[in-house]
Design a protein around this motif. Sequence first.
Motif, PDB file in Angstrom:
ATOM      1  N   ASP A   1      -5.880   2.059   4.990  1.00 39.26           N
ATOM      2  CA  ASP A   1      -4.993   1.244   5.835  1.00 39.26           C
ATOM      3  C   ASP A   1      -5.717   0.902   7.122  1.00 39.26           C
ATOM      4  OD1 ASP A   1      -2.895  -0.009   7.012  1.00 39.26           O
ATOM      5  OD2 ASP A   1      -1.607   1.763   7.191  1.00 39.26           O
TER       6      ASP A   1
ATOM      7  N   SER B   1      -9.796  12.087   2.395  1.00 37.14           N
ATOM      8  CA  SER B   1      -9.061  11.379   1.359  1.00 37.14           C
ATOM      9  C   SER B   1      -9.879  11.263   0.073  1.00 37.14           C
ATOM     10  CB  SER B   1      -8.615  10.007   1.865  1.00 37.14           C
ATOM     11  OG  SER B   1      -9.709   9.329   2.426  1.00 37.14           O
TER      12      SER B   1
ATOM     13  N   ASP C   1       0.515  13.255   1.014  1.00 38.04           N
ATOM     14  CA  ASP C   1      -0.469  12.497   0.261  1.00 38.04           C
ATOM     15  C   ASP C   1      -1.523  13.434  -0.321  1.00 38.04           C
ATOM     16  OD1 ASP C   1      -1.560   9.763  -0.343  1.00 38.04           O
ATOM     17  OD2 ASP C   1      -3.272  10.650   0.704  1.00 38.04           O
TER      18      ASP C   1
ATOM     19  N   LEU D   1      -6.644   4.457  -1.003  1.00 38.23           N
ATOM     20  CA  LEU D   1      -6.020   3.410  -0.199  1.00 38.23           C
ATOM     21  C   LEU D   1      -6.545   3.531   1.225  1.00 38.23           C
ATOM     22  CD1 LEU D   1      -2.424   4.120  -1.491  1.00 38.23           C
ATOM     23  CD2 LEU D   1      -3.962   2.308  -2.277  1.00 38.23           C
TER      24      LEU D   1
ATOM     25  N   MET E   1       0.829  -1.192   0.000  1.00 33.92           N
ATOM     26  CA  MET E   1       0.000   0.000   0.000  1.00 33.92           C
ATOM     27  C   MET E   1       0.875   1.258   0.000  1.00 33.92           C
ATOM     28  SD  MET E   1      -2.914   1.185   2.613  1.00 33.92           S
ATOM     29  CE  MET E   1      -4.076   0.429   1.529  1.00 33.92           C
TER      30      MET E   1
ATOM     31  N   MET F   1      -4.820   8.435   0.465  1.00 31.25           N
ATOM     32  CA  MET F   1      -4.742   7.364   1.453  1.00 31.25           C
ATOM     33  C   MET F   1      -5.475   7.776   2.720  1.00 31.25           C
ATOM     34  SD  MET F   1      -1.355   5.405   2.564  1.00 31.25           S
ATOM     35  CE  MET F   1      -1.158   4.461   4.036  1.00 31.25           C
TER      36      MET F   1
ATOM     37  N   ALA G   1       1.055   4.471  -2.542  1.00 33.75           N
ATOM     38  CA  ALA G   1       0.911   5.871  -2.129  1.00 33.75           C
ATOM     39  C   ALA G   1       2.155   6.676  -2.491  1.00 33.75           C
ATOM     40  CB  ALA G   1       0.660   5.954  -0.630  1.00 33.75           C
TER      41      ALA G   1
END
Lengths: 364, 361, 313
Positions: free
Chosen positions: A161, A150, C216, A159, A49, A82, A53
Amino acid sequence: MAEKPLIQFRNVTKRFGDFTAIDNLTIDIFEREFFALLGPSGCGKTTMMRMLAGFETPTEGEIFLAGQDIVPVPPNQRAVNMMFQSYALFPHLSVWENIAFGLKREGMPKPEINARVEEMLRLTRLEKFARRRPHQISGGQRQRVALARSLAKAPKLLLLDEPLGALDRKLREETQFELMDIQEKTGTTFVIVTHDQEEAMTVASRVAVMDNGQVMQVATPADIYEAPNSVYVADFIGDVNLIEGKVSATGDGTFALHWRDGAEPLRVKSPTGFAEGQTAHLAIRPEKVTISAERPAEAANAVQGKVLDIAYLGNLSTYHVELPTGDIIKAQTANTRRISRRDYTWEDTVWLSWTATGGVLLAN
Amino acid sequence: MTLKTVTIVSAIALSTVAATAEEVRVYNWSDYIDEELLAKFEDETGIDLIYDVFDSNELLETKMLAGGSGYDVVVPTGSFLQRQIQAGVFMPLDKDKLSNFDNVWDVIQDRTARFDPENAYSINYMWGTTGIGANIGKVTEALGDDAPIDSLELVFNPANMEKLGECGVHFLDAPDEMMPAALTYLDLDPNSHDKDDLEKAAGVLEAVRPYIQKFHSSEYINALANGDICVAFGWSGDILQARDRAAEADNGVEIAYNAPSEGALMWFDQMAIPEDAPNPEAAHKFIDFILDAQNMAAASNYVYYANGNKASQEFLAEDVIGDPAIYPTPDALENTYIKGPYPQKVQRVVTRLWTRVKSGT
Amino acid sequence: MGRHRLAVLDGHWRRLVGELMRRFLLIAIPYIWLLALFLVPFVIVLKISLSDAAIARPPYFPQFDWAEGIRAFIAELDFENFLWLVEDDLYWKAYLSSLRIALTSTALTLIVGYPIAYGMARAPEEWRPTLMMLVILPFWTSFLIRVYAWKGILSNEGFLNQFLLWSGLASEPLQILNTTTAVYIGIVYTYLPFMILPIYAALERMDDSLIEAAEDLGCSRLSAFWLVTIPLSKGGIIAGCFLVFIPAMGEFVIPSLLGGSDTLMIGKVLWEEFFSNRDWPVASAVAVILLLILVVPIVLFQRNQQKEQESEE
């Protein structure tokens, strides 16, 4: 699934010093899939993962996202977002500002940011908490903020987690359905990392079971459960009885498993062939094993034993039955009646039976 | 109520302890005594001697004015002493307890009586002049053979200072010493309290300020001895110490001390007993010990300062009694002045001017 | 019966009084602390600042006399000394100069200290106690000795100049000692740990995934630092700045040992008022103003923080 894969791992290897986290892995993930990476901790699923990312780069191999090699692309330039296990919400920003964070970095005009954030708040039912700081809302709400944040940038790939790890069981189950709902509404491709098989089975359209940096099986949840391709997968997913023996073909796709000297061989139907005398395991789920007082007349396989233990799970009961050979086989029955009227109890002698198609024969 | 009782009890307990182990606390300038004398005092009297040092009159004065310092003997400079007597800091000396009192030198007593009428509160320990220390080699290199090393011209004439600035000049960081010197240079009364006079004196100092490396009251001893600087305006004994250190090091540095020919400030460090001294009895014993001719001579032989003790002179080393930089000739002695304390308002003006000289503000 | 009721009542009373006493003590202790260690000394200094200098022991007037009463005593007090401070430009120049030096050196300490704290917080966990130890270690030596050591480093014949001459970076010794530059070096060196420790504490608590989350969401390394790391260490930065700024403002030892005669700081002016002029009242007035200069920003800051918190509730 004939379309082109969104993500392609091509012979990807990732090593940390001497430790190989991902070992020559090739896998495709398709658009609009809800894909789960399932495995015990240390199996390499989180590394995979993080490579998607952009927080890790593969030691060898390539990763494509929509046909583009993304290995050299830094995380802030990937159309991937993510949702972190810890949620990683910015404590100094309000819920609203957290969701708007990524949009502002894109340089989106203000009115559009407002509209997009409002939309995300509606989607995750957080309208009332927009002005609060993360420490002023509950764990479930925080989880939804993380999701909204996200999703705000409308990534090609999201993604997740261990997204539900911090929630209690009841909230987790509710949220699983919410996640599926949101995935359907937004049409985003979701890749979820989890060690919780139930979670993976519930939410995912396809599951990759991983172990030691390798993918053991990629299939729909039903196939993973009903037709595991290895002893490892069968054992990892759900409860299973594993009986080892030597195989001999009896024709018509049916095999006899000689599992104990003097015991009647077990009869199994298998689509794959086996060599004569090859060692194999019969994997049979406890709910596929029927328990009865008398030997059933028609059963393909039947063994006699003594009830050793009963695990009462509310809706189900699992019976641990000890055979004269010393082996223990588990059988599960639905508790359709009240417990006081249970048919069998400790030390009772019972018969266990299953059909030739009830189990799967797996080579070692 | 109980608290009070406890305090009284502990006070009694403390005083008993103090009585059994008798001690005397002395507060003197740093590097100002032969330490063998301290051991000798303890041997002779059996009194424990606690000997602390300070390096500025201001520090001593603040302790005295705050009260409760715990010292039995202190050694302020004359002009400071005068004001402290007015503030009621000291107790009159009991001359009957000083068996060596007759050793004092009347020449000095006459002068110190100007701060301390009838010398009721203090007795001179050491005295000296404030003047010019020069590194002969470097100064002649800068100014030629006829460099005025015994004149205020050397340090207050900008033309000279401009050349000396290169090799380094230190002044005392003490307006009470520097302002009178500048007034003397202007041929004004060194004790002037007139604001205009003081402004003029500050003007003299400001004119040479750019060439002064540092205002400091003790660093010049080492700097002069090492050859780091070529001129210091400082205290006689300190400059003589620098001279001796340079001679010992044999580093080619030759230092000379000269009291300014225009007139030198003469200062006196006086032994006195604070009014609240814990042990005035032992304080008198200590002063009496110092007044002993041989002890006093030992101290002077060690620190290169003249003392106010006539009887000690026969025990002084030849390079002390025979050095006119330490014991000036009677003529030179006539060419000195004594500076009295500034009244509060004048002191404020002087300090302010001094800050302006140093910082330009 | 009557007696019994009385006894019950008595018991209630006792419990009530006990409870009140307990609460009172709980509230009173911090206030007593503040009173004893801050307010009482301040009132004493304030009182001296309103007195007049005198040749006496202690050297100011009036002294409080029970016989004459408090009224007569207060009548003698006035604001003369504060007027004096306004009249001479030395004082406000010294305050301004101190303020400038304190602000500049606080900024310098922050610039030097932040990267160190950041490096410590990012260092492998097993190194951190050692690094922390290294930061605190200088405190084991006397502050005075350490400042004196800087004299040896910065003087014209000192290590720094010798190195510069040897390496050819300078053709003649740089005059650093006895300048304001040396004061900055001294303050930054002395107060560095006070800057590092609170910032380190703030950074160490920070979750690394926050930075990854920022990246991100589209941040570069640098913008993630500005938008996340800096705001999250704000508390540590502010605490560190106060811990450096406040003592630097009244600093006396460093400017007098390392600074030149022209380094004007309020601590030196205060020293001169107290020791050279033996004018305790003016010295006290200088101290009172200094305290006000220091307390006002702290109070304003506290208020601001409180408001911010209230608006969040």
